[in-house]
Design an enzyme around this catalytic site. Structure first.
Site, PDB file in Angstrom:
ATOM      1  N   GLU A   1       0.844  -1.201   0.000  1.00  0.00           N
ATOM      2  CA  GLU A   1       0.000   0.000   0.000  1.00  0.00           C
ATOM      3  C   GLU A   1       0.883   1.257   0.000  1.00  0.00           C
ATOM      4  OE1 GLU A   1      -3.326  -0.293   2.763  1.00  0.00           O
ATOM      5  OE2 GLU A   1      -4.113  -1.997   1.638  1.00  0.00           O
TER       6      GLU A   1
ATOM      7  N   GLU B   1      -4.739  -8.749  -0.782  1.00  0.00           N
ATOM      8  CA  GLU B   1      -5.530  -8.529   0.440  1.00  0.00           C
ATOM      9  C   GLU B   1      -6.983  -8.389   0.014  1.00  0.00           C
ATOM     10  OE1 GLU B   1      -4.329  -5.560   3.309  1.00  0.00           O
ATOM     11  OE2 GLU B   1      -2.204  -5.975   2.919  1.00  0.00           O
TER      12      GLU B   1
END
Ligand code: AHR
Length: 514
Positions: free
Chosen positions: A193, A316
């Site tokens: 991220e 994810e």
């Protein structure tokens, strides 16, 4: 041949459309893409009670353990045939300095886990503990390297420590720490991220980082490691575009993260238990958005990589609800219902259907965090409804996806409708067909007419059904088996190429056809 089947299939389906029934036409002899076993992957972060308590209790613990790993959890995870485990984060990965987690455990530094509850991390679970766990589970290791607050030097030292068999400093340090032979580490994520907790970077800036880090993975690991570029936040297609444009040559895969929020938004995710039909429906609807996300990210990737060399890894995903009342909000401990199991099944169906581009997916997270497989309390363990779906779906891992034509009835609530039935049909190496069907309707059973071409069926094998008394049923420590698989006997052979399958409301079934 494929097109003819699709056309005949569609015509047959359209002529059926007036009937209120679900109809699935399967071309059993066709060659679809391989369903990567890594679509059934997992993710474990240093977050709340996932690693500590959930997986690792330490060798001195009163909880029964094998060299520090919880025995019950280890056995349950082994049964899933986990193909890959991603570690150590998540956001934690971009604060993790791997040298803190090697050497004698009592001398490892204590650090603050800044992202997750501000707890003190004693680093007793580090590289050896993780890679030995992967060996025990028989799964591949997926390491997330620290790009946000680390260096290239730190990353290549880690690579050498893990996979080098040479007489060099890092490999010798590993030997000093008790491990002679290198481990097999297949996947390395270049940051996590990076658009957010991993450094708040722009895609252009991150693309340069990816090229820089990716170059040195190549030099130090050669072709032993798959380089995974940090991908987009949900529907940020521009991130994918920039990365594919500027850095596709420096990676073998690009990730994307998407979490299902049943409630109105991140500030009101709503509870994992006790919800009404509206939240049951909206959870499923938001989960099904994965179809649009992987389709559109794949389309962007196709523009730069029409041969599909770069895999799309959804590393994810899962439902994210409010934490259980009374638990630390930074620990993300949530319950898990039949709704969540249906989200898992329908999402795995989406990944299977996109098997030509989607090559890995990692549900978040393995134990005690978000949409977990397992919940633990002291020396007790509960298998969640989602665990059971993964156990049922493992038959598709590595199989050939079969093309289908499919018409589903609707599940409507208020002004909105969703397809009530979701499916995957695959063929395994022995030629056996494996069928999974889910009925997400909260209250209505569904009959599915399954018609095969290219194969006749002598028997239905290994039928398994997962359903629950209510659409918000969960397994608890007091009643751990409320939502558990039972034998499924409602797939009836009508003629050698036709079956009638009856799915109870809110159910997932899997069976084989031989
Ligand atoms: O899985 C929990 C967190 O969600 C991860 O640490 C992060 O990558 C994502 O935002």
């Amino acid at each position: 041949m494929k097109r003819i089947f699709a056309t005949i299939g569609m015509l047959a389906l359209l002529s059926w459309a007036g009937h209120s029934q679900n109809r699935l036409l399967v071309d059993a002899s066709a060659e679809g893409p391989e369903i990567s076993k890594y679509l059934y992957g997992h993710f474990a972060e240093h977050l709340g009670r996932c690693i500590y308590d959930g997986i690792w209790v330490g060798p001195g613990s009163a909880v029964p353990n094998v060299n520090g790993y919880r025995k019950d959890v280890l056995e349950a995870l082994k049964a899933l045939n986990m193909p890959v485990l991603r570690w150590p984060g998540g956001c934690f990965a971009d604060t993790y300095h791997w040298k803190d987690g090697i050497g004698p455990r009592d001398r490892r530094p204590r650090i603050k886990n800044v992202f997750w509850g501000g707890t003190v991390e004693d680093n007793s679970f580090g590289t050896h503990e993780f890679l030995d766990l992967c060996e025990l589970l028989g799964c591949d290791a997926y390491i997330s390297a620290n790009v946000g607050s680390g260096t290239v030097e730190e990353m290549v030292d880690w690579i050498e420590y893990m996979i080098s068999d040479d007489d060099i400093e890092m490999a010798n340090l590993r030997r000093q720490n008790g491990r002679d032979k290198p481990w097999n580490v297949r996947f390395i994520g270049i940051g996590n991220e990076s658009w957010g907790c991993g450094g708040n970077m722009t895609p252009e800036y991150y693309a340069d980082k990816m090229k820089q880090y990716g170059s040195y993975v190549r030099e130090y690991a050669r072709d032993k490691m798959v380089r995974v570029g940090c991908g987009a936040n949900g529907e940020d297609y521009n991130w994918t575009r920039v990365l594919m444009d500027k850095a596709a040559r420096n990676m073998e895969a690009l990730s994307v993260h998407y979490y299902t929020i049943a409630g109105p938004g991140w500030n009101n995710k709503t509870a994992a238990t006790g919800f009404g039909e509206e939240l049951y429906f909206s959870g499923l609807k938001k989960g099904l958005r994965m179809e649009e996300l992987v389709t559109l990210h794949s389309q962007v990737m196709d523009q730069f990589d029409p041969r599909k060399r770069v895999g799309l890894y959804v590393d994810e995903w899962g439902i994210w609800t409010d934490v259980e009342p009374g638990t630390n909000p930074g620990f993300l401990f949530q319950q898990n219902s039949i709704r969540d199991a249906l989200i898992a099944a329908t999402t795995l169906d989406i990944f299977n259907r996109h098997a030509d581009r989607v090559k890995m997916a990692n549900i978040a997270q393995t134990v005690n965090v978000l949409q977990a497989m397992i919940l633990t309390r002291d020396d007790k363990m509960v298998l969640t409804p989602t665990y059971h779906v993964f156990n049922m779906y493992k038959v598709h891992a590595g199989g050939t996806l079969l093309p289908v034509s499919f018409l589903s009835e609707k599940y409507s609530l208020g002004n909105e409708s969703l397809p009530a039935v979701s499916q995957t049909v695959s063929r395994d190496a022995s030629g056996k067909l494996n069928v999974s069907l889910s009925n997400i309707h909260a209250s209505k059973a569904m009959k599915v007419l399954l018609e095969l071409s290219g194969k006749t069926v002598a028997r239905v094998t290994g039928g398994t059904l997962l359903t629950a008394p209510a659409f918000n049923s969960v397994n608890t420590f007091e009643n751990p088996s409320l939502v558990s698989p039972v034998p499924f006997r409602d797939a009836r052979i009508v003629s050698p190429a036709v079956l009638e399958v009856t799915l109870p409301p809110r159910s997932v079934v899997t069976f084989g056809l031989e």
